[in-house]
Each structure stands twice: as structure tokens, then as C-alpha cells.
Design an enzyme around this catalytic site. Structure first.
Site, PDB file in Angstrom:
ATOM      1  N   HIS A   1       0.809  -1.222   0.000  1.00  0.00           N
ATOM      2  CA  HIS A   1       0.000   0.000   0.000  1.00  0.00           C
ATOM      3  C   HIS A   1       0.839   1.268   0.000  1.00  0.00           C
ATOM      4  O   HIS A   1       0.577   2.160  -0.804  1.00  0.00           O
ATOM      5  CB  HIS A   1      -1.078   0.014   1.082  1.00  0.00           C
ATOM      6  CG  HIS A   1      -2.081   1.060   0.735  1.00  0.00           C
ATOM      7  ND1 HIS A   1      -2.999   0.902  -0.270  1.00  0.00           N
ATOM      8  CD2 HIS A   1      -2.233   2.335   1.151  1.00  0.00           C
ATOM      9  CE1 HIS A   1      -3.676   2.013  -0.433  1.00  0.00           C
ATOM     10  NE2 HIS A   1      -3.240   2.901   0.404  1.00  0.00           N
TER      11      HIS A   1
ATOM     12  N   TYR B   1       1.410   4.971  -2.551  1.00  0.00           N
ATOM     13  CA  TYR B   1       1.697   6.372  -2.230  1.00  0.00           C
ATOM     14  C   TYR B   1       3.081   6.793  -2.712  1.00  0.00           C
ATOM     15  O   TYR B   1       3.310   7.966  -3.001  1.00  0.00           O
ATOM     16  CB  TYR B   1       1.497   6.640  -0.733  1.00  0.00           C
ATOM     17  CG  TYR B   1       0.028   6.672  -0.424  1.00  0.00           C
ATOM     18  CD1 TYR B   1      -0.726   7.784  -0.765  1.00  0.00           C
ATOM     19  CD2 TYR B   1      -0.626   5.570   0.105  1.00  0.00           C
ATOM     20  CE1 TYR B   1      -2.087   7.814  -0.570  1.00  0.00           C
ATOM     21  CE2 TYR B   1      -1.993   5.586   0.313  1.00  0.00           C
ATOM     22  CZ  TYR B   1      -2.724   6.708  -0.029  1.00  0.00           C
ATOM     23  OH  TYR B   1      -4.073   6.725   0.151  1.00  0.00           O
TER      24      TYR B   1
ATOM     25  N   HIS C   1      -9.827   0.179 -11.240  1.00  0.00           N
ATOM     26  CA  HIS C   1      -9.482   1.193 -10.225  1.00  0.00           C
ATOM     27  C   HIS C   1      -8.022   1.626 -10.351  1.00  0.00           C
ATOM     28  O   HIS C   1      -7.718   2.807 -10.455  1.00  0.00           O
ATOM     29  CB  HIS C   1      -9.767   0.631  -8.828  1.00  0.00           C
ATOM     30  CG  HIS C   1      -9.063   1.363  -7.731  1.00  0.00           C
ATOM     31  ND1 HIS C   1      -9.426   2.635  -7.347  1.00  0.00           N
ATOM     32  CD2 HIS C   1      -8.006   1.028  -6.953  1.00  0.00           C
ATOM     33  CE1 HIS C   1      -8.620   3.042  -6.390  1.00  0.00           C
ATOM     34  NE2 HIS C   1      -7.746   2.082  -6.129  1.00  0.00           N
ATOM     35  N   PHE C   2      -7.102   0.646 -10.365  1.00  0.00           N
ATOM     36  CA  PHE C   2      -5.699   1.101 -10.363  1.00  0.00           C
ATOM     37  C   PHE C   2      -5.216   1.541 -11.746  1.00  0.00           C
ATOM     38  O   PHE C   2      -4.158   2.166 -11.841  1.00  0.00           O
ATOM     39  CB  PHE C   2      -4.751   0.119  -9.657  1.00  0.00           C
ATOM     40  CG  PHE C   2      -4.588  -1.240 -10.266  1.00  0.00           C
ATOM     41  CD1 PHE C   2      -3.950  -1.410 -11.474  1.00  0.00           C
ATOM     42  CD2 PHE C   2      -5.051  -2.367  -9.590  1.00  0.00           C
ATOM     43  CE1 PHE C   2      -3.783  -2.672 -12.019  1.00  0.00           C
ATOM     44  CE2 PHE C   2      -4.889  -3.634 -10.126  1.00  0.00           C
ATOM     45  CZ  PHE C   2      -4.256  -3.786 -11.346  1.00  0.00           C
ATOM     46  N   HIS C   3      -6.016   1.288 -12.766  1.00  0.00           N
ATOM     47  CA  HIS C   3      -5.670   1.910 -14.053  1.00  0.00           C
ATOM     48  C   HIS C   3      -6.093   3.382 -14.081  1.00  0.00           C
ATOM     49  O   HIS C   3      -5.599   4.139 -14.912  1.00  0.00           O
ATOM     50  CB  HIS C   3      -6.274   1.129 -15.224  1.00  0.00           C
ATOM     51  CG  HIS C   3      -5.401  -0.039 -15.621  1.00  0.00           C
ATOM     52  ND1 HIS C   3      -5.430  -1.244 -14.992  1.00  0.00           N
ATOM     53  CD2 HIS C   3      -4.436  -0.153 -16.578  1.00  0.00           C
ATOM     54  CE1 HIS C   3      -4.538  -2.059 -15.525  1.00  0.00           C
ATOM     55  NE2 HIS C   3      -3.916  -1.419 -16.492  1.00  0.00           N
TER      56      HIS C   3
ATOM     57  N   ARG D   1     -10.679 -10.679 -12.062  1.00  0.00           N
ATOM     58  CA  ARG D   1      -9.429 -10.113 -12.570  1.00  0.00           C
ATOM     59  C   ARG D   1      -8.430 -11.263 -12.735  1.00  0.00           C
ATOM     60  O   ARG D   1      -8.739 -12.401 -12.396  1.00  0.00           O
ATOM     61  CB  ARG D   1      -8.892  -9.051 -11.614  1.00  0.00           C
ATOM     62  CG  ARG D   1      -8.466  -9.597 -10.273  1.00  0.00           C
ATOM     63  CD  ARG D   1      -8.092  -8.503  -9.293  1.00  0.00           C
ATOM     64  NE  ARG D   1      -6.776  -7.950  -9.561  1.00  0.00           N
ATOM     65  CZ  ARG D   1      -5.985  -7.401  -8.622  1.00  0.00           C
ATOM     66  NH1 ARG D   1      -6.389  -7.354  -7.362  1.00  0.00           N
ATOM     67  NH2 ARG D   1      -4.810  -6.906  -8.912  1.00  0.00           N
ATOM     68  N   ARG D   2      -7.240 -10.954 -13.232  1.00  0.00           N
ATOM     69  CA  ARG D   2      -6.147 -11.924 -13.350  1.00  0.00           C
ATOM     70  C   ARG D   2      -6.601 -13.224 -14.002  1.00  0.00           C
ATOM     71  O   ARG D   2      -6.253 -14.318 -13.560  1.00  0.00           O
ATOM     72  CB  ARG D   2      -5.593 -12.277 -11.970  1.00  0.00           C
ATOM     73  CG  ARG D   2      -4.929 -11.139 -11.261  1.00  0.00           C
ATOM     74  CD  ARG D   2      -4.587 -11.573  -9.852  1.00  0.00           C
ATOM     75  NE  ARG D   2      -3.676 -10.635  -9.229  1.00  0.00           N
ATOM     76  CZ  ARG D   2      -3.675 -10.366  -7.936  1.00  0.00           C
ATOM     77  NH1 ARG D   2      -4.525 -10.953  -7.128  1.00  0.00           N
ATOM     78  NH2 ARG D   2      -2.811  -9.512  -7.451  1.00  0.00           N
TER      79      ARG D   2
END
Lengths: 550, 48
Positions: A224, A228, A375-377, A440-441
Site C-alpha cells: 500500500h 503512495y 481502479h488502479f488503471h 481479474r487476473r
């Protein structure tokens, strides 16, 4: 003379930074190609040739983009920022920087070769009990250790500046790079521990089994803050560089420093929000880390307000009227502003999605679905990456003694807009399919003719279309990078660094009392992790042997 | 001694820029977060 030399990054430092950028943009080319092939496979209209495995490709995509591109770009950018604002590196510091670069590059090559040989298709999270070749883990350890050298450069330069300036308040960009480096060092201890103490001996056959819960917990203790570590350099650009580009002042130096301190304190003891569905961790400790996760929303909203206020302050100084008239006054034809601005906008749905992911029981709705990929894209692959591209548009010519021409500027805006269009389609389709339960994956499958799975396929075709547009945008980015590095006309491209307004309050010195901040960081980590970690070891199920499912 | 402070205060009051737009923008972002969160919360209640 001293001030003038500080306005430009020294040529010797520039070479070190550019070395990092070459690796970063080669990674973009390789990872982007892998991404394109993945979305095409998942659309069901294309099959991989020459025995290339889907999961091999997925591992390559994740490792070279999420780990290699980001780490190299950030190390390069932070060294440039510190060299520009705190002065040229000393010979020893530069040597350390090169040593780190070489160690990281050896590690990257080791990991990449193992992925290409299909000996490490364990995805970028390298979760046990999937077991890769020992050389892959050793390569990762090299990358981590190399990055510590790069971080040491930042910390040594900062210490030198403070000594030479009677402990005065440090330049804001340097301060921010220091916070990010400290966070990185504290966080990578976790991943170094699992790689060196668990995964490596296990893959070498020195031990037969592995404690999966402990390895995943150590990974997310790092995983995590890694998010950041990607985001803070983008915030550095938003807080300090963007105001200068638009011709405004920094809204508040103190607010920027305070938000970075909050990120240092609260981005580490929150890894359990990635493990909300996992057994072996007591619900109380998961809930505690969910609460700590929600505290990180505060500095993000502080950043949002600060940026809006910078934009509004500038617009009003130019005579803007009405509630939103200031928007019209922003430099919409300047790629150095527009491309990161698209990244900022993407962080609104990106952040909102993140809050949903971290909402304890609600994580069940989206866990392990392609919503998370969507989301993370938005966060890393749009917010962070478009800001990095925006930085490259002035930093690469600054370092190579060239200029960003009008033609390249316009092409860069096209690149940003194409990214926005492609990502809206791809990430939007991922979010929607995820809510319908699409995993996913996973490679393309009709799941034995299931009607539920059939509903996902149109969204996968949409992802193929969006991904293809994104690939076009990557080609444009690479073209512009090569142009700015080698062919653009010679000249002086400014390294913009904003200043706080004259009316701004004096920055409190307490922000640089590291004993307090590192002390609280360690205390929070011990509080959030000690008891559940002991529990994971003492009450562990039998360890797992390694699996190679590819 | 007191006079310069008064002058300073007045000057500060005159120069205070308006951040109404920034405030409303942040409220809009907050509202977007709340709406999307409740959207998934409804789905959660429906499914679990």
C-alpha cells in the site's frame, strides 16, 4: 552565480536522471505492448502466438510497468528535483546514485529474463504459494537494495543542505522527496523481509514450505505505501510545479508539507485493507486498519482543495468572474498543464473507487473482480502516469539541453486526450464488468457457456477497444520522448519551481523534526501490526509447498 | 506601535481572495464520493 546555477540541473546529474528515464520509457514500450496483447486476448478475438502464456504476459505487464517504470521514473525525478532545488550532487552522492542505478538494472534484467523464460509467471504481486525461480526473487531483492541507494542520495543531499543553511526550512520539493524516500525505506523493509527470509530460501529448496499469511502480510505492508510512493511524486508536481507553469503562487507551503507528513504517518499501517477477505487476521485488526486507511482521505482532500484554490486564485487575479469563471483562465494549450490536469480529474473517480475498496465488508462486492484492475488503471495508470508524462514534457528537454517545440506540445496534448478517451472506455468497462462479477487476473473463458460469464464479454470487447486507443497514446508518448531526448532543437527549457505567496504564513519548523514523525510512523506500524503478526505466526496453519500452475 | 498593525489588517482584508469556487468544487468531489459509495453499498445490501 550560485542562484543561477541552481536554476538548472547540472549536466552530470542530468545524465544520471536520463539513465533512469531511458529504462522507464523502455519499460513503457514493453509493458504497453504486453497490455495491448492482454486486452486483445480477453476480448476473445485473438490468441497468443508462439506458446506465449497469458499469465506470463500479465506478469511482464505488471512487473515492468507497476514496479520498474514507476521506480526508475521516481528515482530519476526526485534526484532531478533535489539537484535543482538543493544544489548539484557531490561526487560521492552521484556515485551512490549510479551504484543504485546499476544494482537496480542488474536486478531488473534478472527478473525480466526469468519472466521471459516462463520461470516466473507469478504476477507482479508474486503471491505464495505460486513459486517462481530463485533468480526472479534475487532480482527483486537487487531492485529493492538499488532503490535504497537512490533514496540515500536524496537524504544525504538534504542533510548537506540543512547543514549549510543553519537548519533553515528546506526547499519544498526537496522536503517532499525526503518524505517519499523515508516512506519508501520503511515500507520496503517488509518486502525485503519476505523476499530474503521466506521466498528465496523456499524457492532454493532450503525450506520445504512457506507461511502464506505472513508472506502476503509482509507484501501488503509494502504494497500500500507503494501506491503512495507512486502518488507523492505526482503530488510534488501538482503542489509545486503546476502553480509555476500556470503563473500562480503555491497556495500554502505549510499545507503541502502537512499533507505529506500525514501521508508518511498513515500510508503504511493500512496494508490489511488489501487482505480484508483473507483468513488468519482478526476482524478487529482489519477494522483498525480500515479506520487508518480512511484517515489518508484527509490529506487527499486537502490536496484537492489546495489545487482548486491555486487555480481559482490565479483565475481571479486574471479578472475571472462568477463561481467557476476561473476555469476559463487556465492555460488549456500548454501540455505541461493539460496532461497532468487530466490525471488530476481521473483521481476523483479513482479515489472514490479506492474508498469503496477499503470499506471493510463492502470489499466483498469488488474483491478479486476486474473492478480493482479498473481502479488502479485510473490511479496509477492515469493520475500518476499522465503526471509523469506531463513532467517529462519539460524535464527531458531541460536535461538534454533542448526545448519543447509548439509541434511537440500539441502532439503531447493529443497524447493526453487519447489516453483520457482510451482509459475512460477501458477502465469504465472494467468497473462495470467487475460489478457484474467478472474476475481479474484471468484469461478469456466462456466458463462452460455460463450466462453470467456471457454478460461480461461485451465489456471485454470494450476493454480491447479502449486498450488499443491507449496503445496509440503510448506510441505517441514514446515518439515525443525520443524527439525531446535526441532531436528537438537545442535551447533552454525551464525547470518550473513555484513559490509561496508573499502573504503566506511562515512555515513551522516542526515539519522537519524527523524524530517526531519517524517516531509516530514506527509507533503506528507497531500498533497496527504487532499483535496480528504474532497471531499469524503462532496460530499458522501448516505451511504450503510451492506451486507452478503455468 | 498599534497603528501599523491596523494598517496591515486592513490591507490583508482587502487582499483576501475569494475561494468560493474551490470550496464548491471540493463539495462536488465529496458529493461524488458519497453517491458512488452508496451506489455500491446498495449493491452490497442486495447481494449479501
Amino acid at each position: 552565480m550560485k542562484t543561477a546555477s541552481r536554476l538548472k540541473v547540472d549536466q552530470r546529474d542530468a545524465k544520471l536522471v536520463m539513465a533512469h528515464f531511458y529504462v522507464a520509457f523502455i519499460s513503457l514500450a514493453i509493458g504497453g505492448m504486453a497490455g495491448l496483447l492482454q486486452v486483445l486476448v480477453r476480448s476473445g478475438l485473438f490468441e497468443l502466438p508462439a506458446g506465449i502464456g497469458y499469465y506470463q504476459l500479465l506478469t511482464l505487464h505488471g512487473v515492468v510497468l507497476a514496479l520498474v517504470l514507476t521506480t526508475y521514473f521516481i528515482m530519476g525525478f526526485q534526484i532531478a528535483a533535489v539537484s535543482r532545488t538543493s544544489g548539484t550532487l557531490t561526487a560521492v552522492q552521484r556515485k551512490l546514485g549510479w551504484t543504485g542505478f546499476i544494482i537496480m538494472t542488474i536486478g531488473t534484467a534478472m527478473a525480466a529474463i526469468m519472466i521471459l523464460l516462463n520461470e516466473a509467471s507469478v504476477l507482479y504481486t508474486f503471491y505464495a504459494p505460486l513459486q517462481a525461480h530463485a533468480v526472479f526473487y534475487l532480482g527483486l531483492a537487487f531492485v529493492i537494495v538499488g532503490s535504497w541507494f537512490g533514496s540515500a542520495v536524496i537524504l544525504l543531499k538534504y542533510r548537506q543542505w540543512r547543514k549549510e543553511n543553519n537548519k533553515a526550512v528546506s526547499p519544498l520539493l526537496t522536503f517532499m522527496a525526503v518524505v517519499n524516500s523515508i516512506m519508501w525505506i520503511v515500507a520496503t523493509i517488509g518486502v525485503a523481509a519476505t523476499v530474503l527470509l521466506q521466498l528465496l530460501p523456499w524457492s532454493l529448496g532450503l525450506v520445504e514450505t512457506i507461511n502464506v499469511g505472513v508472506s502476503r502480510t509482509l507484501f501488503w505492508y509494502f504494497g500500500h505505501p507503494l501506491v503512495y510512493f507512486w502518488l507523492l511524486p505526482a503530488y510534488m508536481a501538482w503542489y509545486v510545479i503546476i502553480p509555476k507553469i500556470i503563473g500562480a503562487k503555491i497556495f500554502s507551503d505549510s499545507l503541502a508539507r502537512f499533507s505529506f507528513i500525514l501521508f508518511l504517518l498513515f500510508s503504511i499501517p493500512v496494508g490489511f485493507h488489501h487482505q480484508l477477505m483473507e483468513p488468519g487476521i482478526d476482524a478487529t485488526w482489519k477494522f483498525l486498519q480500515v479506520v487508518l486507511t480512511f484517515i489518508v482521505i484527509i490529506p487527499s482532500l486537502m490536496t484537492a482543495f489546495s489545487l482548486f484554490a491555486t487555480f481559482e486564485g490565479y483565475g481571479r487575479s486574471q479578472g475571472a468572474k462568477g463561481l467557476f469563471g476561473w476555469l476559463k483562465k487556465l492555460p488549456w494549450k500548454d501540455a505541461r498543464f493539460v496532461v497532468p490536469f487530466i490525471g488530476m480529474v481521473a483521481f476523483i473517480p479513482g479515489g472514490a473507487g479506492g474508498i469503496i475498496n477499503a470499506s471493510n465488508q463492502m470489499n466483498q462486492v469488488v474483491h478479486n473482480t476486474i473492478w480493482v484492475t479498473g481502479h488502479f488503471h485510473l490511479t496509477v495508470a492515469t493520475t500518476v502516469l499522465l503526471t509523469f508524462f506531463g513532467i517529462s514534457y519539460w524535464l527531458v528537454p531541460h536535461l538534454t539541453g533542448r526545448i519543447l517545440t509548439k509541434e511537440m506540445n500539441n502532439l503531447a496534448i493529443t497524447q493526453g486526450v487519447l489516453w483520457f478517451v482510451g482509459m475512460t472506455i477501458m477502465s469504465g468497462a472494467m468497473h462495470a464488468a467487475g460489478l457484474l462479477g467478472a474476475p481479474r487476473r484471468s484469461s478469456f473463458s466462456e466458463y462452460g457457456g455460463s450466462s453470467v460469464a456471457a454478460d461480461w464479454i461485451p465489456y471485454q470487447v470494450a476493454q480491447g477497444i479502449g486498450g488499443s486507443i491507449l496503445f496509440l497514446s503510448i506510441i505517441l508518448m514514446l515518439y515525443i520522448f525520443i524527439n525531446l531526448a535526441f532531436f528537438s532543437p537545442k535551447g533552454e527549457q525551464d525547470f518550473p519551481v513555484g513559490e509561496a505567496g508573499h502573504e503566506a504564513e511562515k512555515t513551522p519548523k516542526v515539519f522537519e523534526n524527523w524524530k517526531i514523525w519517524i517516531g509516530i510512523t514506527v509507533a503506528l506500524i507497531l500498533f497496527a501490526y504487532t499483535i496480528p503478526f504474532i497471531d499469524l505466526i503462532q496460530n499458522a496453519p501448516p505451511g504450503s509447498k510451492g506451486y507452478k500452475l503455468w | 506601535m498599534a497603528q501599523p498593525e491596523t494598517v496591515k489588517k486592513q490591507k490583508k482584508g482587502e487582499e483576501e481572495p475569494s475561494f468560493k469556487g474551490a470550496f464548491v468544487s471540493v463539495l462536488i468531489v465529496g458529493l461524488f464520493i458519497i453517491i458512488t459509495w452508496f451506489g455500491v453499498f446498495i449493491l452490497f445490501n442486495y447481494r449479501f
